[in-house]
Structures are given as C-alpha cells and as structure tokens.
Write an enzyme that holds these catalytic residues in place. Sequence first.
Site, PDB file in Angstrom:
ATOM      1  N   HIS A 127      -7.028 -13.978   1.846  1.00  0.00           N
ATOM      2  CA  HIS A 127      -5.906 -13.051   1.726  1.00  0.00           C
ATOM      3  C   HIS A 127      -5.280 -12.829   3.095  1.00  0.00           C
ATOM      4  O   HIS A 127      -5.851 -13.171   4.132  1.00  0.00           O
ATOM      5  CB  HIS A 127      -6.344 -11.711   1.119  1.00  0.00           C
ATOM      6  CG  HIS A 127      -7.438 -11.015   1.861  1.00  0.00           C
ATOM      7  ND1 HIS A 127      -8.768 -11.360   1.713  1.00  0.00           N
ATOM      8  CD2 HIS A 127      -7.416 -10.008   2.767  1.00  0.00           C
ATOM      9  CE1 HIS A 127      -9.508 -10.599   2.491  1.00  0.00           C
ATOM     10  NE2 HIS A 127      -8.710  -9.765   3.154  1.00  0.00           N
ATOM     11  N   ASP A 154      23.176   1.858  18.517  1.00  0.00           N
ATOM     12  CA  ASP A 154      21.871   2.481  18.300  1.00  0.00           C
ATOM     13  C   ASP A 154      21.067   1.509  17.440  1.00  0.00           C
ATOM     14  O   ASP A 154      21.465   1.188  16.311  1.00  0.00           O
ATOM     15  CB  ASP A 154      22.044   3.829  17.595  1.00  0.00           C
ATOM     16  CG  ASP A 154      20.745   4.618  17.513  1.00  0.00           C
ATOM     17  OD1 ASP A 154      19.731   4.173  18.086  1.00  0.00           O
ATOM     18  OD2 ASP A 154      20.747   5.690  16.871  1.00  0.00           O
ATOM     19  N   ASP A 159       0.793  -1.224   0.000  1.00  0.00           N
ATOM     20  CA  ASP A 159       0.000   0.000   0.000  1.00  0.00           C
ATOM     21  C   ASP A 159       0.824   1.273   0.000  1.00  0.00           C
ATOM     22  O   ASP A 159       0.305   2.339  -0.337  1.00  0.00           O
ATOM     23  CB  ASP A 159      -0.972  -0.009   1.179  1.00  0.00           C
ATOM     24  CG  ASP A 159      -2.119  -0.987   0.961  1.00  0.00           C
ATOM     25  OD1 ASP A 159      -2.451  -1.245  -0.216  1.00  0.00           O
ATOM     26  OD2 ASP A 159      -2.678  -1.498   1.941  1.00  0.00           O
ATOM     27  N   ASN A 174      22.652  -8.206   7.977  1.00  0.00           N
ATOM     28  CA  ASN A 174      23.925  -8.695   7.433  1.00  0.00           C
ATOM     29  C   ASN A 174      24.910  -9.050   8.539  1.00  0.00           C
ATOM     30  O   ASN A 174      26.121  -8.903   8.377  1.00  0.00           O
ATOM     31  CB  ASN A 174      24.519  -7.667   6.466  1.00  0.00           C
ATOM     32  CG  ASN A 174      24.558  -6.271   7.065  1.00  0.00           C
ATOM     33  OD1 ASN A 174      24.447  -6.102   8.274  1.00  0.00           O
ATOM     34  ND2 ASN A 174      24.701  -5.275   6.202  1.00  0.00           N
ATOM     35  N   GLY A 223       2.865   1.845  -2.157  1.00  0.00           N
ATOM     36  CA  GLY A 223       2.913   2.138  -3.577  1.00  0.00           C
ATOM     37  C   GLY A 223       1.749   2.974  -4.056  1.00  0.00           C
ATOM     38  O   GLY A 223       1.798   3.541  -5.151  1.00  0.00           O
ATOM     39  N   MET A 242      -0.305   5.561   1.809  1.00  0.00           N
ATOM     40  CA  MET A 242      -1.156   5.414   2.991  1.00  0.00           C
ATOM     41  C   MET A 242      -1.421   6.751   3.673  1.00  0.00           C
ATOM     42  O   MET A 242      -2.354   6.863   4.465  1.00  0.00           O
ATOM     43  CB  MET A 242      -0.537   4.403   3.956  1.00  0.00           C
ATOM     44  CG  MET A 242      -0.574   2.985   3.404  1.00  0.00           C
ATOM     45  SD  MET A 242       0.141   1.747   4.502  1.00  0.00           S
ATOM     46  CE  MET A 242       1.893   2.061   4.287  1.00  0.00           C
ATOM     47  N   PHE A 248      19.102  -5.498   5.023  1.00  0.00           N
ATOM     48  CA  PHE A 248      19.432  -4.811   6.275  1.00  0.00           C
ATOM     49  C   PHE A 248      20.073  -5.768   7.277  1.00  0.00           C
ATOM     50  O   PHE A 248      20.770  -5.329   8.194  1.00  0.00           O
ATOM     51  CB  PHE A 248      18.177  -4.220   6.919  1.00  0.00           C
ATOM     52  CG  PHE A 248      17.537  -3.081   6.164  1.00  0.00           C
ATOM     53  CD1 PHE A 248      17.897  -2.767   4.864  1.00  0.00           C
ATOM     54  CD2 PHE A 248      16.554  -2.310   6.765  1.00  0.00           C
ATOM     55  CE1 PHE A 248      17.297  -1.728   4.183  1.00  0.00           C
ATOM     56  CE2 PHE A 248      15.945  -1.264   6.095  1.00  0.00           C
ATOM     57  CZ  PHE A 248      16.308  -0.978   4.796  1.00  0.00           C
ATOM     58  N   ASN A 285     -10.903  -0.129  -1.237  1.00  0.00           N
ATOM     59  CA  ASN A 285     -12.012  -0.813  -0.569  1.00  0.00           C
ATOM     60  C   ASN A 285     -11.793  -0.988   0.918  1.00  0.00           C
ATOM     61  O   ASN A 285     -12.724  -0.924   1.717  1.00  0.00           O
ATOM     62  CB  ASN A 285     -12.256  -2.180  -1.215  1.00  0.00           C
ATOM     63  CG  ASN A 285     -11.011  -3.059  -1.208  1.00  0.00           C
ATOM     64  OD1 ASN A 285      -9.989  -2.698  -1.784  1.00  0.00           O
ATOM     65  ND2 ASN A 285     -11.076  -4.213  -0.572  1.00  0.00           N
ATOM     66  N   TYR A 286     -10.531  -1.226   1.315  1.00  0.00           N
ATOM     67  CA  TYR A 286     -10.247  -1.493   2.725  1.00  0.00           C
ATOM     68  C   TYR A 286      -9.939  -0.202   3.469  1.00  0.00           C
ATOM     69  O   TYR A 286      -9.311   0.709   2.936  1.00  0.00           O
ATOM     70  CB  TYR A 286      -9.062  -2.454   2.872  1.00  0.00           C
ATOM     71  CG  TYR A 286      -9.492  -3.864   3.168  1.00  0.00           C
ATOM     72  CD1 TYR A 286     -10.140  -4.171   4.361  1.00  0.00           C
ATOM     73  CD2 TYR A 286      -9.277  -4.895   2.259  1.00  0.00           C
ATOM     74  CE1 TYR A 286     -10.554  -5.461   4.641  1.00  0.00           C
ATOM     75  CE2 TYR A 286      -9.684  -6.190   2.527  1.00  0.00           C
ATOM     76  CZ  TYR A 286     -10.327  -6.463   3.727  1.00  0.00           C
ATOM     77  OH  TYR A 286     -10.743  -7.738   4.007  1.00  0.00           O
TER      78      TYR A 286
END
EC number: 1.4.3.21
Length: 762
Positions: A519, A672, A385, A664, A387, A390, A662, A469-470
């Site tokens: 889904h 941090d 979403d 690795n 994309g 939101m 991320f 729709n959602y």
Amino acid sequence: MFIFIFLSLWTLLVMGREEGGVGSEEGVGKQCHPSLPPRCPSRSPSDQPWTHPDQSQLFADLSREELTTVMSFLTQQLGPDLVDAAQARPSDNCVFSVELQLPPKAAALAHLDRGSPPPAREALAIVFFGGQPQPNVTELVVGPLPQPSYMRDVTVERHGGPLPYYRRPVLLREYLDIDQMIFNRELPQAAGVLHHCCSYKQGGQKLLTMNSAPRGVQSGDRSTWFGIYYNITKGGPYLHPVGLELLVDHKALDPADWTVQKVFFQGRYYENLAQLEEQFEAGQVNVVVIPDDGTGGFWSLKSQVPPGPTPPLQFHPQGPRFSVQGNRVASSLWTFSFGLGAFSGPRVFDVRFQGERLAYEISLQEAGAVYGGNTPAAMLTRYMDSGFGMGYFATPLIRGVDCPYLATYMDWHFVVESQTPKTLHDAFCVFEQNKGLPLRRHHSDFLSHYFGGVAQTVLVFRSVSTMLNYDYVWDMVFYPNGAIEVKLHATGYISSAFLFGAARRYGNQVGEHTLGPVHTHSAHYKVDLDVGGLENWVWAEDMAFVPTAIPWSPEHQIQRLQVTRKQLETEEQAAFPLGGASPRYLYLASKQSNKWGHPRGYRIQTVSFAGGPMPQNSPMERAFSWGRYQLAITQRKETEPSSSSVFNQNDPWTPTVDFSDFINNETIAGKDLVAWVTAGFLHIPHAEDIPNTVTVGNGVGFFLRPYNFFDQEPSMDSADSIYFREGQDAGSCEINPLACLPQAATCAPDLPVFSHGGYPEY
C-alpha cells in the site's frame, strides 16, 4: 542560558519524591535533606523576552461552551425532528458535526495587522437530513458567537448544488446496525462452515468486522466489503483475518432492507452465505482451519521482558522556554496559533519568527492510502482519512512515549456524532527538544584556534491520529534558524488480508495465514506562505554544466557548473507531477530584497518517497488528484479552502472537491500564493511490521527554509551560542555558558504524576 540535560538514571528523582520535597510558589522545591538537589522551576522565568503579542482567538477551536451554545441554537432552529447522531438511523435528521468556521483571510489580517474589529466568530455544522422527502447533507454556518443569531445554508454556495445523501460519512449507529445484521441474520446461515474454520458459535464474541472503503464502484453506491477477523481483545485483531468477507449494500434508509450482495471465503466467491454453507455440506469447499487464538505470530504489544533502567529524560533546569496561552504558543523566537480540524487534522496559523509573519496557515488536508491484494477488500481499498476524521480520531498523547514526559499537554473539545461536546484530553503537546546535533559548528585548527557553535534545539507541536489500525504522528517543528519542518510518521498495526493463491504478488506473508498487503501512504498539506507580505513570486533554481573555454588556456575546455534561474509565471508551470522532474530549489520570494540584493525568499524542500500516483484513467482518481503532484502552487482563494473533502471518501467517482480544478493556468506572479505539498512512501509490509510498524524510516514531510530571507544566518543572535578561543579558559562560566551547568543544572525536575487521557468513546 538554558541547556537540556539527559538523565539515564532515575535514582535522583525517586529519592527526591520519597523524601517529600515541597514545591514553593515559584515551583522550586525546598530541600528536606541537605544532600538532595532543589526542584527545577516549573514555570518560565518572568524576565524571559517572549510575549503573546495578540490574544485574539481568531483561530482557536470552539470551546465546550461555544459548542453547547451552537447545538442548542441548531436544535431550536431545526425543530423537534432532530435526533442525537449517536442514535440516528439513516432516515433521521441529525447534526453530524460542529467545528470552527475559519475566518476570511482579509478580515483576519485586517484585525491582526491593522487593529480592525475581529471578524465574526462562526461555527460550521454538517447536518444529515435523512427525514426529508429528498434526503441530503447540508452545511450550515452559525454565528456570531458566543450568542448566535443566524444560521446560513452555504451548501450550494460551496459545492454548486445539494450534497447527495449517499456521500455522507458512516455513523457509528450505522456500523452497529450492519454488525447486528451480519451476526444475527447472516452468519447463522453458514454456521457449519464457520464453526469448522473459525470456532464460530451464534451469539459468541470471537469474531468481529473490519471496514473498508470506498463503498461500491460508482456514484450512488453504498456497498461496503466487511472482513471478518478474530476478536483478539488484548492485541490488534487487524492481523487475524479468517478469510471471510461480505459485500453489504446499506444504501436503503431502512436497515431491514440491507442485503449481502456477494460473499468471499478463502479464495472463492459465492452469491450468499447460504450457498457457501450448502457447498460446504456437499464437501465442495476446501476449508483452511484458523486457530481460535489468532493466525500465529506475535501480535500483543505487551513486552515479554521486565522493565530495564529508566531511559534518558530531557528537562528544563531553569523552567520552560516557551509558554502556551489558549491556542497560542510563544517562545523567544516563534509564535503561532494551533488547532485541530475535526476531519482535516492539525493546523497552525499566523506563524511568526522574531515577530515577522512567515505563514498565514500550514495545515494537513488529507491522508490517503491505496492498497493492493487478491481479496476483495484489499484490492478495492482506497482510504481518504478526512472521510473518517483525522481530528475526530485523534488520540490522547501518552506522556513519555508520544511526547517527552515534561511536554506541555492541551485538550481538544469537539462535537462529532453527538449532541453534547466531548473532550479529548492531551490531544496536543508542545515541547522544546535538544536533538543531540549541532545546528552549526566549527572547530578551527588552522591559522587561528577557536570553537563556535550552537546546539540544535527545536520547538515541536505534535498530535496523533489513530485511524483504526494505523497511527499517524503529525509534527510541526520550529528551528532556531527560521526553518520549519512538517513531518508525518506512520506506526500502528498494518491492515492485513487472508493469505491464499498468488498472494505474494501483493505483499509479504507475515503470519501463518496472513498477508501484509502492499500500500501507499500519502499526506497532503496546505502551505499559505506570506514571504515579506502577500505579494509573492515563484522562482525555480537548479544547476547546469556549461562547456567553457578556460580563460588562461583557451585551447582547453571545462564543464563549468553554474546556477540556472527561472521565474514561474503560471499555475501550470508551478505544478510538478509526482515522480517527474522538479527544480532542486523552489522558493516563494518577496518584492523586498536582503542586504545583498537578492529577493527575500522561503524555499520548499520535500522529503518524500511516495509510491506512484493513482492512474488518471481510474474512475476514482479525481478524488485523489492532489496526489498527482509532489508540489503545486496556486493563487490563494477563499473558494478553494481545502484540497479534499469529508465527502470524497464515499463518492470518489464524483468528488465534492477535485484538487486538479485549482490548477487552471492563472498567473502566480505577485499574488497571494498557496503551496500544496504531497509527502508519502510506499509500504510493502514485512515480518518486522509485526506486531507494529515502527516510525524509523517511515517519516516523510517537507522543510520551509529561509533563502536569502535574512542577511546572515539568524541563529548568530541565539542566546544559546557557544564561542571560545585559544588562550581563554573554556571551563569558565563567564567565557562558556556550558561551563555554568554544574551550578545552573543542579536541580531535579518536578515530574507530574503519570496520567492517561483515557480511551475516547466514539
């Protein structure tokens, strides 16, 4: 002392309005009739202990004035070929979006904690260059605000190279051109079969298209399956498929070159609509006739019963116990800054409890939905979403439904697909709520007799995104014991599919010709905790039964329960696969200790019923790789600001951001750290999802809970605490603050006139 009162009758309030009470400067109504109660204060008492310790706008979303300034600067810098995104064709250059460029953490903390000058305030613009010899998407940082003087291309710096043009989100203009192609050029080729099944008339308004994603099967594709649905104007069209789906290739820069690559109609595939019509005329197509009033069932949200008694209402007898200044919220316990990413959604920064920072950032990153089915759109759909946006698709909050009637509402300004700023009214709400449950309590009936407790009253920050729709309700809830709850509720209409063949393998029938496809819903969050400072360690604790000889009877053995503790050293150790084993207690700890010698920590506790992750052998899984993990903890890096990207949706096969990169195996000891949390649920739609899915049972998220962070339970210092013992008069106002209610809560709330923020124009 402040207590919420529940009203189940409206009579008192209506009488107060009809008698024409007049508000004083302090917001307390004067009585026009001796029998009417005064109005409650509409503002916080001036002697309340909270303050806004920092008026910095570091994390404030861009104002209308700033957005206007940035757009003017970009127009000047990019030249006369720039087109308004609302009218832009694929071959045009346009500014897609402008939003706040978040400041580097080190510079932000230097300003907040040490009084250094604030970092430059900057904007991030996404620009589509369809008119260049090599069409591309470019990210530009513009600053400093409010008077920009530079524009810096950060595309290669952030993404390692140029962004291919086919990754760009689809503009509304592109959707409109696709609709024009479908309704003016394509559907007339099958007028006979469509009139027979679906009351189709060329130029009519009974049908509309529904989008799906991703757009193809490999990098470089821009081919979308569009479903044809009945246009039910007074209810959701999402429940009314007619069984026709078209695969439209819209990669070409000239809409005249777009084509329909494949046609699906009520269980069979065709090369084009002309072939479908030809076979229909030859009697080779078994057509299911779909009534033109929809496909059956209850689809309207308009109630069929008259209004009943007014529901309960919560109000503030002595005025709100929090305040909002700009984007900063403050109460006697909590302070935080809030914002809304145009694509990533709601976020809070600089979260402090009793003045101490607990989190630098808590933000939504992505919401995903993976569908199944036997129609092409349903079986292919994998939504990300961000994309679509939101924040962009946030909706006005409805007073008394989305938030309590007396909540505080705030607007949001944005530039997406427009040359001028737009305002979403009532985009956020903040409210304090008595949850009708004790935070803690004990009634002692043995040895001594007393009662002590405190009501569970929370501070809530909320927004809602409607992704076609959602509807997703996003909450961040702040408790009086220092805990934070982050939660998602799903509601709205399901996305449906035409029912045929073995459809029930993929869901439940919810209408005469309608399948509710299975889904998953998943949300991914970034949690940048700073527990007692920037240097944190990760601890995992659990339980184990250990066989032990009984000390006083060594010939016998018991299984003794004990705590297991392990410090996690690397990112790999702190990445927990979805559905796999994970420690029941996992917390980030400081090098500081509490009074009892334990490291001060904050525990991450997930509440999730997520469906299975996408198989890693799926060619598009890397775009969803955040969904592999229920929880992962990594070193915080400015080069890893987000776990997903607005560009992942339209090219999941070569994702712009792959979260798995991320992790690795770097050390996480004394660093941090950022916790990345996935929460979700499996949804197999059923009859009770019609017309709308309800929020009950469809809420997931996580808690951030103090774990040895304090020396004792912090709500012991709450001014809301109640305590009385045997022999005391519990009905005395001096002994029990609840006994003060007959005097303290004799006012009627001053209710604002109901208003609606309107329907956003996209």
